[in-house]
Design a protein around this motif. Structure first.
Motif, PDB file in Angstrom:
ATOM      1  N   LEU A   1       1.041  -1.207   0.143  1.00 24.87           N
ATOM      2  CA  LEU A   1       0.586   0.305   0.000  1.00 24.87           C
ATOM      3  C   LEU A   1       0.757   1.073  -0.194  1.00 24.87           C
ATOM      4  CD1 LEU A   1      -2.952   0.915   0.208  1.00 24.87           C
ATOM      5  CD2 LEU A   1      -2.807   0.475   2.367  1.00 24.87           C
ATOM      6  N   SER A   2       0.463   1.762  -0.596  1.00 22.91           N
ATOM      7  CA  SER A   2       1.579   3.640  -1.204  1.00 22.91           C
ATOM      8  C   SER A   2       1.539   4.332   0.503  1.00 22.91           C
ATOM      9  CB  SER A   2       0.771   4.491  -2.300  1.00 22.91           C
ATOM     10  OG  SER A   2       0.227   4.405  -1.783  1.00 22.91           O
ATOM     11  N   ALA A   3       2.673   4.674   0.992  1.00 20.06           N
ATOM     12  CA  ALA A   3       2.985   5.740   2.025  1.00 20.06           C
ATOM     13  C   ALA A   3       1.142   7.042   2.016  1.00 20.06           C
ATOM     14  CB  ALA A   3       4.310   6.228   1.597  1.00 20.06           C
ATOM     15  N   PRO A   4       1.187   7.126   0.853  1.00 18.02           N
ATOM     16  CA  PRO A   4       0.046   8.464   0.455  1.00 18.02           C
ATOM     17  C   PRO A   4      -1.335   7.639   1.450  1.00 18.02           C
ATOM     18  CG  PRO A   4       0.932   8.869  -1.422  1.00 18.02           C
ATOM     19  CD  PRO A   4       1.750   7.637  -0.641  1.00 18.02           C
ATOM     20  N   SER A   5      -1.652   6.295   0.576  1.00 20.40           N
ATOM     21  CA  SER A   5      -2.429   4.937   0.597  1.00 20.40           C
ATOM     22  C   SER A   5      -3.101   5.019   2.776  1.00 20.40           C
ATOM     23  CB  SER A   5      -3.394   4.495   0.434  1.00 20.40           C
ATOM     24  OG  SER A   5      -2.795   4.241  -0.595  1.00 20.40           O
TER      25      SER A   5
END
Length: 79
Positions: free
Chosen positions: A33-37
């Motif tokens: 999961l991406s850091a922004p997510s």
């Protein structure tokens, strides 16, 4: 009203950062999961969520969707 309990569940498991959650998701659920997510999940209640993401969170945190969201009646009547 649904109350998002991710931070509480994380704290109960000794996880204090988004990076720790990302590592756990990768290790236990094989899910990236991406850091922004992750930041969005930590800072506000999600308006929608992919089933895969919910499954990965439940797998990694050893919980159920009912642990991540708690329902409290809003007190509003009628539709």
């Amino acid at each position: 009203m649904l109350i998002w309990m991710l931070r509480k569940i994380m704290a109960e498991r000794g996880l204090w950062t988004g990076a720790a959650l990302a590592r756990l998701l990768r290790e236990k659920a094989g899910y990236d999961l991406s850091a922004p997510s992750i930041s969005a999940l930590l800072n506000e209640s999600p308006k929608q969520m992919k089933a895969d993401t919910l499954d990965a969170l439940c797998t990694a945190l050893d919980c159920t969707p009912g642990d991540l969201w708690v329902y409290k009646p809003s007190g509003r009547k009628g539709a």
